[in-house]
Design a protein around this motif. Structure first.
Motif, PDB file in Angstrom:
ATOM      1  N   SER A  82       0.839  -1.185   0.000  1.00  0.00           N
ATOM      2  CA  SER A  82       0.000   0.000   0.000  1.00  0.00           C
ATOM      3  C   SER A  82       0.875   1.237   0.000  1.00  0.00           C
ATOM      4  O   SER A  82       1.785   1.352   0.821  1.00  0.00           O
ATOM      5  N   THR A 115      -3.227   5.160  -2.903  1.00  0.00           N
ATOM      6  CA  THR A 115      -4.083   6.310  -2.647  1.00  0.00           C
ATOM      7  C   THR A 115      -3.400   7.511  -3.274  1.00  0.00           C
ATOM      8  O   THR A 115      -2.261   7.840  -2.927  1.00  0.00           O
ATOM      9  N   ALA A 117      -0.232   3.478   4.742  1.00  0.00           N
ATOM     10  CA  ALA A 117       0.611   3.367   3.538  1.00  0.00           C
ATOM     11  C   ALA A 117       2.073   3.404   3.924  1.00  0.00           C
ATOM     12  O   ALA A 117       2.434   3.859   4.983  1.00  0.00           O
ATOM     13  N   ILE A 162      -3.370  11.415  -3.754  1.00  0.00           N
ATOM     14  CA  ILE A 162      -3.839  12.542  -2.956  1.00  0.00           C
ATOM     15  C   ILE A 162      -3.422  13.860  -3.605  1.00  0.00           C
ATOM     16  O   ILE A 162      -2.282  14.001  -4.062  1.00  0.00           O
ATOM     17  N   ALA A 167       0.910   5.725  -0.709  1.00  0.00           N
ATOM     18  CA  ALA A 167       0.200   6.979  -0.920  1.00  0.00           C
ATOM     19  C   ALA A 167       1.098   7.863  -1.778  1.00  0.00           C
ATOM     20  O   ALA A 167       2.301   7.950  -1.537  1.00  0.00           O
ATOM     21  N   GLY A 188      -5.615   9.918   4.002  1.00  0.00           N
ATOM     22  CA  GLY A 188      -5.538   8.834   3.045  1.00  0.00           C
ATOM     23  C   GLY A 188      -4.205   8.108   3.088  1.00  0.00           C
ATOM     24  O   GLY A 188      -4.062   7.019   2.551  1.00  0.00           O
ATOM     25  N   CYS A 189      -3.204   8.735   3.733  1.00  0.00           N
ATOM     26  CA  CYS A 189      -1.880   8.116   3.864  1.00  0.00           C
ATOM     27  C   CYS A 189      -1.856   7.039   4.943  1.00  0.00           C
ATOM     28  O   CYS A 189      -0.910   6.260   5.008  1.00  0.00           O
TER      29      CYS A 189
END
Length: 86
Positions: free
Chosen positions: A8, A33, A86, A35, A10, A82-83
């Motif tokens: 995962s 993700t 990650a 961003i 970001a 959203g991080c």
């Protein structure tokens, strides 16, 4: 040199480099993700990724299934939260 694998990531910034990094990571199997500062920016980045993948389909380098799998691995956000993970 050891192989490092990320499950995962970001990417902060959905511009030229950011969306490119996000695409490569998602094509490699990572959950991504993407961003940026506002919804328009992250949607523009995701759209650029989709356009790149569609060009790959036209050239026979990417299948429709690969495009769909790659896009499914990409979430977009305008929040640094959203991080998380990650």
């Amino acid at each position: 040199m050891s192989n490092i694998s990320f499950k995962s990531i970001a990417v902060i910034g959905a511009g030229t480099m950011g969306h490119g990094i996000a695409q490569v990571a998602a094509q490699s199997g990572a959950q991504v993700t993407l961003i940026d500062i506002n919804q328009e920016a992250v949607e523009r980045g995701r759209s650029a990724i989709e356009n790149n993948l569609n060009k790959g389909i036209a050239k026979g380098k990417v299948s429709e299934a690969q495009r769909d799998e790659t896009l499914a691995r990409i979430a977009i956000s305008t929040e640094l939260s959203g991080c998380k993970g990650a």
